[in-house]
Scaffold this active site. Structure first.
Site, mmCIF file in Angstrom:
data_model
loop_
_atom_site.group_PDB
_atom_site.id
_atom_site.type_symbol
_atom_site.label_atom_id
_atom_site.label_comp_id
_atom_site.label_asym_id
_atom_site.label_seq_id
_atom_site.Cartn_x
_atom_site.Cartn_y
_atom_site.Cartn_z
ATOM 1 N N CYS A 1 0.827 -1.208 0.000
ATOM 2 C CA CYS A 1 0.000 0.000 0.000
ATOM 3 C C CYS A 1 0.865 1.262 0.000
ATOM 4 C CB CYS A 1 -0.928 0.015 1.204
ATOM 5 S SG CYS A 1 -2.150 -1.300 1.129
ATOM 6 N N CYS B 1 -3.762 -0.091 -3.284
ATOM 7 C CA CYS B 1 -4.340 0.458 -2.061
ATOM 8 C C CYS B 1 -3.581 1.690 -1.599
ATOM 9 C CB CYS B 1 -4.353 -0.607 -0.966
ATOM 10 S SG CYS B 1 -2.812 -1.523 -0.834
#
Ligand code: NAG
Ligand code: NAG
Ligand code: NAG
Ligand code: NAG
Ligand code: NAG
Length: 274
Positions: free
Chosen positions: A100, A181
């Site tokens: 992420c 993400c």
């Protein structure tokens, strides 16, 4: 009697000559088959060996199983009729952990982006993960009625829509984008006429899968050279903004290729170099 004695040696020699040519023909057929077999085996072996060797650079994967799941997608199939979904079993076993805030997408900027991610651990491209690393730069296909893998005479990227290699990259790109993400980054090319081309994998597959709030922001890095052809005000980048899921923050920055090379230096901080 005479005629029999006369005829018989000739017959024998004719028979011998016949046997000799049959043997020669058989030998020839066997040699051709062996050579052909070896060549074909080599094709499969080379791709499989490269695949397994690259896979082993990653820890914790069953590389033989991943090869099996990969191979079943195209072996014995018309190389122009391999569906994107055929690679689903491969995706299922070649799972990866998303990074992420560090995921890097790119379009028409492959060399620059990889030069950068190879030198710095700041960002992760698809080709830095198992999914993309295994087959980066390789070509492969199957053939109807054959259990072999071929690495030559395979259809090219645009020869037919559902070809072995293109369906693979479509599938793994989708998997990579599905896992995106946090804040994601994309390097696009500012020296081409349309930096966000609708036919690119980035536009047609990846951006469509950026869902808010899984993805919070998209930062476009438009890589320019001395004479930029397009900049951040380009119409195609307006299209990109329109296509983004509501809630995702968008930004675009023009950065020279020279500056990106500077950012590859280990003294530079990971974030905020551009
Ligand atoms: C493609 O393969 C499918 C089976 O997977 C078959 O039904 C279809 O007829 C094939 N199409 C062509 C054009 O060969
Ligand atoms: C490619 O495959 C898709 C289904 O996966 C199909 O809808 C499409 O018609 C195929 N395209 C060609 C040119 O065969
Ligand atoms: C952008 O595309 C041009 C033309 O294809 C190419 O010469 C250049 O290297 C590309 N830029 C990047 C950052 O890859
Ligand atoms: C992600 O982007 C948002 C808005 O662009 C910013 O406020 C935030 O600090 C960023 N988070 C990380 C972890 O970089
Ligand atoms: C961006 O490109 C457009 C069209 O090529 C041009 O008119 C504009 O001046 C450029 N803007 C900047 C800030 O360079």
């Amino acid at each position: 009697m005479e005629s029999v004695e006369y005829r018989s040696p000739e017959k024998r020699s004719r028979r011998r000559c016949c046997i000799l040519s049959v043997v020669a023909l058989l030998l020839f057929v066997i040699i051709v088959a062996v050579v052909l077999g070896l060549t074909l085996r080599q094709n499969t072996d080379t791709l499989q060996q490269t695949f397994i060797a690259r896979c082993k650079e990653f820890e914790g994967y069953d590389c033989e199983k991943i090869w099996g799941a990969f191979e079943q997608a195209y072996v014995g199939r018309d190389p122009c009729n391999v569906s994107v979904e055929a690679y689903d079993p491969f995706i299922a076993v070649a799972h990866f952990k998303p990074a992420c805030n560090r995921m890097m997408f790119w379009s028409k900027a492959k060399d620059v982006v990889h030069d950068f991610t190879e030198k710095r651990d700041c960002f992760v491209t698809l080709e830095d993960t198992l999914l993309g690393y295994l087959l980066d730069g390789l070509t492969w296909c199957g053939k109807e009625g054959s259990s072999e893998t071929f690495t030559t005479d395979c259809p090219g990227w645009t020869d037919c829509q559902n070809n072995t290699v293109r369906s693979f990259w479509t599938r793994v790109s989708a998997a990579f984008a599905d896992a995106a993400c946090g804040n994601v980054t994309a390097m696009l090319n500012g020296t081409i006429a349309i930096p966000f081309h609708p036919a690119s994998i980035f536009a047609s597959i990846e951006v469509k899968r950026f869902d808010y709030p899984r993805v919070r922001s998209l930062d476009v890095i438009l890589v320019t050279q001395e004479n930029p052809v397009s900049n951040c005000t380009h119409a195609s980048l307006k299209d990109l903004q329109r296509e983004l899921d509501k809630g995702i923050t968008y930004s675009c920055k023009e950065v020279t290729e020279a500056h990106i090379h500077e950012c590859s230096s280990p003294e530079k901080p990971c974030g905020g170099c551009w």
